[in-house]
Design an enzyme around this catalytic site. Structure first.
Site, PDB file in Angstrom:
ATOM      1  N   GLY A  47       0.862  -1.178   0.000  1.00  0.00           N
ATOM      2  CA  GLY A  47       0.000   0.000   0.000  1.00  0.00           C
ATOM      3  C   GLY A  47       0.897   1.226   0.000  1.00  0.00           C
ATOM      4  O   GLY A  47       1.878   1.260  -0.737  1.00  0.00           O
ATOM      5  N   GLU A  48       0.610   2.171   0.842  1.00  0.00           N
ATOM      6  CA  GLU A  48       1.451   3.360   0.977  1.00  0.00           C
ATOM      7  C   GLU A  48       2.023   3.391   2.393  1.00  0.00           C
ATOM      8  O   GLU A  48       1.276   3.544   3.361  1.00  0.00           O
ATOM      9  CB  GLU A  48       0.601   4.612   0.777  1.00  0.00           C
ATOM     10  CG  GLU A  48       0.782   5.382  -0.504  1.00  0.00           C
ATOM     11  CD  GLU A  48       2.094   5.236  -1.250  1.00  0.00           C
ATOM     12  OE1 GLU A  48       2.081   4.596  -2.322  1.00  0.00           O
ATOM     13  OE2 GLU A  48       3.123   5.779  -0.813  1.00  0.00           O
ATOM     14  N   SER A  49       3.329   3.235   2.486  1.00  0.00           N
ATOM     15  CA  SER A  49       3.936   3.164   3.819  1.00  0.00           C
ATOM     16  C   SER A  49       3.698   4.442   4.624  1.00  0.00           C
ATOM     17  O   SER A  49       3.493   4.384   5.845  1.00  0.00           O
ATOM     18  CB  SER A  49       5.434   2.890   3.694  1.00  0.00           C
ATOM     19  OG  SER A  49       6.039   3.821   2.827  1.00  0.00           O
ATOM     20  N   CYS A  79       6.200  -5.223   0.321  1.00  0.00           N
ATOM     21  CA  CYS A  79       6.272  -3.897  -0.296  1.00  0.00           C
ATOM     22  C   CYS A  79       6.213  -2.773   0.746  1.00  0.00           C
ATOM     23  O   CYS A  79       7.186  -2.558   1.454  1.00  0.00           O
ATOM     24  CB  CYS A  79       5.183  -3.803  -1.354  1.00  0.00           C
ATOM     25  SG  CYS A  79       5.617  -2.672  -2.658  1.00  0.00           S
ATOM     26  N   ARG A 106      12.748   3.448  -1.291  1.00  0.00           N
ATOM     27  CA  ARG A 106      11.342   3.473  -1.724  1.00  0.00           C
ATOM     28  C   ARG A 106      11.235   3.761  -3.217  1.00  0.00           C
ATOM     29  O   ARG A 106      12.072   4.487  -3.759  1.00  0.00           O
ATOM     30  CB  ARG A 106      10.572   4.588  -1.006  1.00  0.00           C
ATOM     31  CG  ARG A 106      10.252   4.311   0.429  1.00  0.00           C
ATOM     32  CD  ARG A 106       9.394   5.437   0.997  1.00  0.00           C
ATOM     33  NE  ARG A 106       8.067   5.469   0.406  1.00  0.00           N
ATOM     34  CZ  ARG A 106       7.268   6.537   0.428  1.00  0.00           C
ATOM     35  NH1 ARG A 106       7.669   7.661   0.979  1.00  0.00           N
ATOM     36  NH2 ARG A 106       6.070   6.479  -0.117  1.00  0.00           N
ATOM     37  N   HIS A 173       4.781  -8.472  -4.459  1.00  0.00           N
ATOM     38  CA  HIS A 173       3.458  -8.830  -3.932  1.00  0.00           C
ATOM     39  C   HIS A 173       3.132 -10.295  -4.210  1.00  0.00           C
ATOM     40  O   HIS A 173       2.567 -10.605  -5.263  1.00  0.00           O
ATOM     41  CB  HIS A 173       2.386  -7.976  -4.623  1.00  0.00           C
ATOM     42  CG  HIS A 173       2.342  -6.566  -4.162  1.00  0.00           C
ATOM     43  ND1 HIS A 173       1.457  -6.130  -3.202  1.00  0.00           N
ATOM     44  CD2 HIS A 173       3.083  -5.503  -4.522  1.00  0.00           C
ATOM     45  CE1 HIS A 173       1.647  -4.828  -2.994  1.00  0.00           C
ATOM     46  NE2 HIS A 173       2.628  -4.426  -3.780  1.00  0.00           N
ATOM     47  N   GLU A 175       0.867 -12.007  -2.979  1.00  0.00           N
ATOM     48  CA  GLU A 175      -0.565 -12.281  -2.748  1.00  0.00           C
ATOM     49  C   GLU A 175      -1.403 -12.018  -3.995  1.00  0.00           C
ATOM     50  O   GLU A 175      -2.590 -12.313  -4.013  1.00  0.00           O
ATOM     51  CB  GLU A 175      -1.082 -11.435  -1.565  1.00  0.00           C
ATOM     52  CG  GLU A 175      -1.357  -9.966  -1.837  1.00  0.00           C
ATOM     53  CD  GLU A 175      -0.099  -9.102  -1.962  1.00  0.00           C
ATOM     54  OE1 GLU A 175       1.032  -9.636  -1.937  1.00  0.00           O
ATOM     55  OE2 GLU A 175      -0.250  -7.870  -2.108  1.00  0.00           O
TER      56      GLU A 175
HETATM   57  N1  GLN Z   1       5.518   2.894  -3.053  1.00  0.00           N
HETATM   58  C1  GLN Z   1       4.892   2.435  -1.847  1.00  0.00           C
HETATM   59  C2  GLN Z   1       5.522   3.062  -0.617  1.00  0.00           C
HETATM   60  O1  GLN Z   1       6.461   3.759  -0.723  1.00  0.00           O
HETATM   61  C3  GLN Z   1       4.933   0.934  -1.753  1.00  0.00           C
HETATM   62  C4  GLN Z   1       4.164   0.322  -2.902  1.00  0.00           C
HETATM   63  C5  GLN Z   1       3.485  -0.963  -2.594  1.00  0.00           C
HETATM   64  O2  GLN Z   1       3.285  -1.347  -1.436  1.00  0.00           O
HETATM   65  N2  GLN Z   1       3.047  -1.618  -3.631  1.00  0.00           N
HETATM   66  O3  GLN Z   1       5.059   2.867   0.451  1.00  0.00           O
END
Ligand code: GLN
Length: 190
Positions: A47-49, A79, A106, A173, A175
């Site tokens: 997701g987005e960290s 990720c 990242r 990923h 999953e």
């Molecule tokens: N780019 C996302 C981040 O910096 C990570 C991307 C992902 O989880 N698919 O958190």
């Protein structure tokens, strides 16, 4: 076996489906109270960290989860999850849990290679098709942990999967496809 899936943001449902397919029970972690429940393993999804890190603090879940991980709870982090675990992020001032002694970068593949698939060897045992989405990679392993961080996968000369004791961190990923072998590995770790 009960696996907790951090369900604040990102690709968590896909992990749940895969684990259920393998016969594990899952619970979603959405608020502080959920951390009181009993579970044997943890998934930190992609997701987005930055968003996940912010929500973990706002919802007052951060410290309790960090303590569980530091105390040996088996974790599969994918990720953004890998970024949450890393002790250093080379292109970001934040550090989140910091329990995995590696430096990650990242969005390491740049804009043009934002998302792609690649097949690489996993833990010297099988070839796995890996889906990368604005993925990080592991740039370095902390000196003190050189002997304890096991490289699980490399792609194009970069480390994209590691294990350090109870923590598995993947840049890709596992999953999102039908291949359950990495989740099976995780369940075996538990
Ligand atoms: N780019 C996302 C981040 O910096 C990570 C991307 C992902 O989880 N698919 O958190």
């Amino acid at each position: 076996m009960m696996i907790a899936v951090l369900a604040l943001q990102g690709a968590f449902i896909e992990h749940e489906h895969m684990l259920q397919k393998l016969g594990a029970d899952t619970i979603e972690l959405r608020k502080t109270d959920d951390l009181q429940k009993d579970f044997n393993g943890l998934i930190l999804p992609g997701g987005e960290s930055t968003v996940q890190g912010k929500l973990l603090r706002e919802l007052d879940m951060f410290d309790a989860l960090k303590e569980k991980i530091a105390n040996g709870l088996p974790v599969l982090a994918t990720c953004a999850g890998l970024i949450l675990l890393a002790s250093h992020i080379s292109n970001d001032d934040n550090i989140y849990f910091g329990t995995l002694p590696v430096t990650v970068k990242r969005n390491a593949y740049g804009r043009q290679l934002g998302s792609f698939e690649a097949t690489a060897r996993f833990d010297n045992s099988f070839d796995f098709t890996m889906t990368f989405i604005r993925a990080p990679y592991v740039e370095a392993i902390d000196d003190f942990a050189k002997n304890d961080v096991h490289v699980l996968a490399e792609y194009d000369g970069k480390i994209v999967g590691v294990q350090y004791k109870n923590q598995i961190g993947l840049a890709f990923h596992p999953e999102l496809d039908d291949d359950t072998r990495i989740h099976e590995r995780f369940l075996e770790l538990i």
